[in-house]
Design a protein around this motif. Structure first.
Motif, PDB file in Angstrom:
ATOM      1  N   PHE A  57     -41.284 -24.667 -33.092  1.00 17.05           N
ATOM      2  CA  PHE A  57     -41.438 -24.431 -31.662  1.00 17.05           C
ATOM      3  C   PHE A  57     -42.876 -23.965 -31.401  1.00 17.05           C
ATOM      4  O   PHE A  57     -43.617 -23.623 -32.329  1.00 17.05           O
ATOM      5  N   THR A  58     -43.242 -23.911 -30.145  1.00 11.86           N
ATOM      6  CA  THR A  58     -44.511 -23.287 -29.783  1.00 11.86           C
ATOM      7  C   THR A  58     -44.364 -21.783 -30.011  1.00 11.86           C
ATOM      8  O   THR A  58     -43.252 -21.242 -30.010  1.00 11.86           O
ATOM      9  N   THR A  59     -45.480 -21.114 -30.173  1.00 12.50           N
ATOM     10  CA  THR A  59     -45.445 -19.662 -30.339  1.00 12.50           C
ATOM     11  C   THR A  59     -44.840 -18.988 -29.117  1.00 12.50           C
ATOM     12  O   THR A  59     -44.163 -17.959 -29.228  1.00 12.50           O
ATOM     13  N   PHE A  60     -45.053 -19.571 -27.946  1.00 14.29           N
ATOM     14  CA  PHE A  60     -44.469 -19.059 -26.704  1.00 14.29           C
ATOM     15  C   PHE A  60     -42.949 -19.021 -26.824  1.00 14.29           C
ATOM     16  O   PHE A  60     -42.296 -18.021 -26.479  1.00 14.29           O
ATOM     17  N   SER A  61     -42.350 -20.104 -27.323  1.00 14.61           N
ATOM     18  CA  SER A  61     -40.896 -20.156 -27.487  1.00 14.61           C
ATOM     19  C   SER A  61     -40.414 -19.129 -28.505  1.00 14.61           C
ATOM     20  O   SER A  61     -39.382 -18.480 -28.317  1.00 14.61           O
ATOM     21  N   TYR A  62     -41.173 -18.981 -29.595  1.00 11.45           N
ATOM     22  CA  TYR A  62     -40.789 -17.978 -30.596  1.00 11.45           C
ATOM     23  C   TYR A  62     -40.848 -16.563 -30.013  1.00 11.45           C
ATOM     24  O   TYR A  62     -40.019 -15.714 -30.343  1.00 11.45           O
ATOM     25  N   CYS A  63     -41.815 -16.319 -29.145  1.00 11.67           N
ATOM     26  CA  CYS A  63     -41.910 -15.008 -28.477  1.00 11.67           C
ATOM     27  C   CYS A  63     -40.683 -14.763 -27.600  1.00 11.67           C
ATOM     28  O   CYS A  63     -40.137 -13.649 -27.568  1.00 11.67           O
ATOM     29  N   ILE A  64     -40.245 -15.801 -26.902  1.00 10.76           N
ATOM     30  CA  ILE A  64     -39.062 -15.690 -26.045  1.00 10.76           C
ATOM     31  C   ILE A  64     -37.817 -15.436 -26.883  1.00 10.76           C
ATOM     32  O   ILE A  64     -36.998 -14.563 -26.564  1.00 10.76           O
ATOM     33  N   LYS A 196     -46.260 -25.540 -16.550  1.00 10.53           N
ATOM     34  CA  LYS A 196     -47.604 -26.080 -16.798  1.00 10.53           C
ATOM     35  C   LYS A 196     -48.243 -25.434 -18.025  1.00 10.53           C
ATOM     36  O   LYS A 196     -48.908 -26.111 -18.820  1.00 10.53           O
ATOM     37  N   ILE A 197     -48.041 -24.135 -18.167  1.00 10.58           N
ATOM     38  CA  ILE A 197     -48.558 -23.446 -19.349  1.00 10.58           C
ATOM     39  C   ILE A 197     -47.886 -23.993 -20.599  1.00 10.58           C
ATOM     40  O   ILE A 197     -48.547 -24.245 -21.622  1.00 10.58           O
ATOM     41  N   HIS A 198     -46.576 -24.211 -20.505  1.00 12.96           N
ATOM     42  CA  HIS A 198     -45.826 -24.734 -21.634  1.00 12.96           C
ATOM     43  C   HIS A 198     -46.328 -26.125 -22.033  1.00 12.96           C
ATOM     44  O   HIS A 198     -46.461 -26.441 -23.209  1.00 12.96           O
TER      45      HIS A 198
END
Length: 205
Positions: A57-64, A196-198
């Motif tokens: 996943f993106t790091t963003f998804s892992y943070c979530i 958009k960020i995603h």
């Protein structure tokens, strides 16, 4: 170097989640309630960890995923209706209930990003209205499934204390509807604010 940097962040997130998990299992309010609350998060984490080398996943998804897991572990430790900070807020602002569960269900709307990422990776869907609509529908379906599981727990245990703590209605007969509504609002806001960020993060994945 880029991959190594992200891997270090992912390992750091895993370490933080693991520490909170260990803390949560030490003298929780009730072990059966703790088990019921944290099991879904543990299952998801196990899946994410075991598939890490096959799908990132993106790091963003892992943070979530990390954030939602931590929220679940805290709720499991205290029970959702007795989280101390939200008890203080309840008393300070003369509220009728501890709103940690409402807060948690609203933040579960963040999972829309994770669902969106899975849909983009494994289905023919492309960015647009259909992707957003199906993403929100899946988040709502998961929220509804959770409410059904909570309801079934009261039937299986015949309304025992553990099932009541797990249900966490706090006297509100519309609790399930509130929880699903907040997850819906959270998912819509998440997609509006972060899509958009995603998309940019997906390009740099």
């Amino acid at each position: 170097m880029h991959t190594s940097k992200h891997s270090k962040i992912h390992l750091t997130l895993l370490a933080i989640v693991s520490i909170v998990f260990i803390w949560s299992v030490i003298k929780p309010a009730a072990y059966l309630d703790w088990l019921a609350e944290v099991s879904p998060a543990v299952i998801i984490l196990c899946i994410v960890i075991t598939t890490y080398n096959k799908f990132r996943f993106t790091t963003f998804s892992y943070c979530i995923i990390a954030l939602l897991s931590i929220l679940t572990f805290i709720g499991g430790h205290y029970t959702y209706s007795e989280v101390p900070l939200f008890n203080w807020i309840k008393e300070e602002f003369d509220l009728h209930r501890n709103n940690y569960d409402r807060f948690g269900h609203f933040l579960k709307g963040l999972s829309a990003i994770v669902v969106r990422e899975i849909l983009l990776a494994f289905t023919p869907l492309t960015k647009g209205a259909w992707l957003s609509g199906i993403t929100i529908s899946i988040v709502l379906a998961i929220a509804a499934l959770y409410e059904i599981i909570e309801w079934l727990s009261t039937k299986i245990s015949k309304g025992g204390k553990t099932s009541k703590d797990f249900l966490g209605m706090q006297g509100d007969k519309w609790d399930a509807q509130w929880d699903m509504s907040l997850a819906f609002v959270g998912a819509v806001l998440t997609l509006v604010i972060f899509s958009k960020i995603h998309d940019k993060l997906l390009k740099n994945k």
